[in-house]
Design an enzyme around this catalytic site. Structure first.
Site, PDB file in Angstrom:
ATOM      1  N   ALA A 139       3.364  -1.147   4.781  1.00 42.62           N
ATOM      2  CA  ALA A 139       2.791  -1.072   6.391  1.00 42.62           C
ATOM      3  C   ALA A 139       2.374  -2.043   6.624  1.00 42.62           C
ATOM      4  CB  ALA A 139       2.149   0.382   6.686  1.00 42.62           C
TER       5      ALA A 139
ATOM      6  N   PRO B 186       1.027  -1.161  -0.185  1.00 39.82           N
ATOM      7  CA  PRO B 186      -0.446  -0.004  -0.157  1.00 39.82           C
ATOM      8  C   PRO B 186       0.827   0.995  -0.174  1.00 39.82           C
ATOM      9  CG  PRO B 186      -0.074  -1.148   1.990  1.00 39.82           C
ATOM     10  CD  PRO B 186       0.347  -2.113   1.436  1.00 39.82           C
ATOM     11  N   ASN B 187       0.854   2.082  -0.896  1.00 39.13           N
ATOM     12  CA  ASN B 187       0.874   3.885  -0.784  1.00 39.13           C
ATOM     13  C   ASN B 187       1.822   3.531  -1.602  1.00 39.13           C
ATOM     14  OD1 ASN B 187      -1.598   5.115   0.612  1.00 39.13           O
ATOM     15  ND2 ASN B 187      -0.120   3.944   2.459  1.00 39.13           N
TER      16      ASN B 187
ATOM     17  N   TYR C  35      11.025   8.706   0.869  1.00 40.34           N
ATOM     18  CA  TYR C  35      11.044   8.264   0.447  1.00 40.34           C
ATOM     19  C   TYR C  35      12.266   7.894  -1.569  1.00 40.34           C
ATOM     20  CZ  TYR C  35       7.358   6.256   3.737  1.00 40.34           C
ATOM     21  OH  TYR C  35       6.944   5.691   4.862  1.00 40.34           O
TER      22      TYR C  35
ATOM     23  N   ASN D 197       8.403  -5.235  -1.360  1.00 39.64           N
ATOM     24  CA  ASN D 197       8.420  -4.135   0.068  1.00 39.64           C
ATOM     25  C   ASN D 197       6.615  -4.152   0.635  1.00 39.64           C
ATOM     26  OD1 ASN D 197       7.502  -1.916   1.519  1.00 39.64           O
ATOM     27  ND2 ASN D 197       8.840  -0.638   0.125  1.00 39.64           N
TER      28      ASN D 197
ATOM     29  N   ARG E  32      13.046   4.909  12.537  1.00 37.17           N
ATOM     30  CA  ARG E  32      11.841   5.940  12.803  1.00 37.17           C
ATOM     31  C   ARG E  32      10.922   5.682  13.777  1.00 37.17           C
ATOM     32  NH1 ARG E  32       9.308   5.002   6.977  1.00 37.17           N
ATOM     33  NH2 ARG E  32       7.982   7.565   7.547  1.00 37.17           N
TER      34      ARG E  32
ATOM     35  N   ARG F 160       4.699  11.358  -2.550  1.00 34.04           N
ATOM     36  CA  ARG F 160       4.739  10.644  -1.609  1.00 34.04           C
ATOM     37  C   ARG F 160       6.058  11.904  -0.505  1.00 34.04           C
ATOM     38  NH1 ARG F 160       4.927   4.878   0.790  1.00 34.04           N
ATOM     39  NH2 ARG F 160       4.126   5.055   3.360  1.00 34.04           N
TER      40      ARG F 160
ATOM     41  N   HIS G 119      12.679  -2.702   2.144  1.00 30.31           N
ATOM     42  CA  HIS G 119      12.031  -0.537   2.326  1.00 30.31           C
ATOM     43  C   HIS G 119      12.663   0.181   2.300  1.00 30.31           C
ATOM     44  CE1 HIS G 119       9.110  -2.616   4.920  1.00 30.31           C
ATOM     45  NE2 HIS G 119       9.635  -3.614   5.940  1.00 30.31           N
TER      46      HIS G 119
ATOM     47  N   GLU H 294      12.524  -9.235   2.125  1.00 27.61           N
ATOM     48  CA  GLU H 294      11.959  -7.625   2.094  1.00 27.61           C
ATOM     49  C   GLU H 294      12.673  -6.887   1.503  1.00 27.61           C
ATOM     50  OE1 GLU H 294       9.126  -8.490   5.943  1.00 27.61           O
ATOM     51  OE2 GLU H 294      10.076  -5.924   5.999  1.00 27.61           O
TER      52      GLU H 294
END
Ligand code: DQA
Length: 144
Positions: free
Chosen positions: A78, A12-13, A25, A75, A108, A20, A101, A99
């Site tokens: 969330a 998502p996103n 990012y 990725n 964070r 964004r 990111h 995985e």
């Protein structure tokens, strides 16, 4: 030369990359990141790209990878922090998965400092921006 079929899955996103929160990012769109990635690994891999904002659609895609691809880079966005179901889908297929990111999730907010999905993956790469995807494919290749 045999080219490995690999899936690159985005949650998502991530369709809004470029727009964004670019301070977190970066400025590249997902389309650019995907095109650059395919170019970089053109001699070794044929990449299939998938992005969805829906948990179930991501799970359906992971299931559909069975018998079609020999490795996955994901990725989960969330969902990394929340989705036992995506974690289980990766484990169920037993397809080697890395995985990734863009941001360093460990630097964070507290709620990002755990990945549920990572326990079904070979490992996790984060914090290198778009390069995290490239490092993810590199890390995956010796395992397929
Ligand atoms: C992200 C990190 C996640 O915590 C966040 O929810 C995202 C992007 C990353 O690539 O840095 O959507 O997966």
């Amino acid at each position: 030369v045999i080219k490995h079929a690999l899936a690159v899955i985005n949650g998502p996103n991530l369709n809004l990359l470029g727009l964004r929160e670019p301070h977190l990012y970066g400025n590249k769109t997902l389309a650019i990141i995907c095109a650059d990635l395919q170019q970089e690994f053109i001699s070794q891999a044929e990449l299939t790209f998938f992005q969805s904002n829906h948990e179930g659609a991501i799970i359906d895609f992971i299931h559909a990878c069975l018998g079609k691809v020999s490795g996955m880079v994901i990725n989960p966005g969330a969902y990394a922090h929340t989705s036992i179901a995506i974690r289980d889908a990766i484990a169920a297929t037993a397809i080697p998965c890395v995985e990734v990111h863009l941001s360093n999730i460990f630097a964070r907010e507290n709620f990002r400092q755990e990945s549920i999905v990572a326990s079904s993956c070979l490992g996790l790469i984060c914090g290198f921006g778009a390069q995290s995807y490239s490092l993810g494919v590199r890390a995956l290749l010796p395992h397929i």
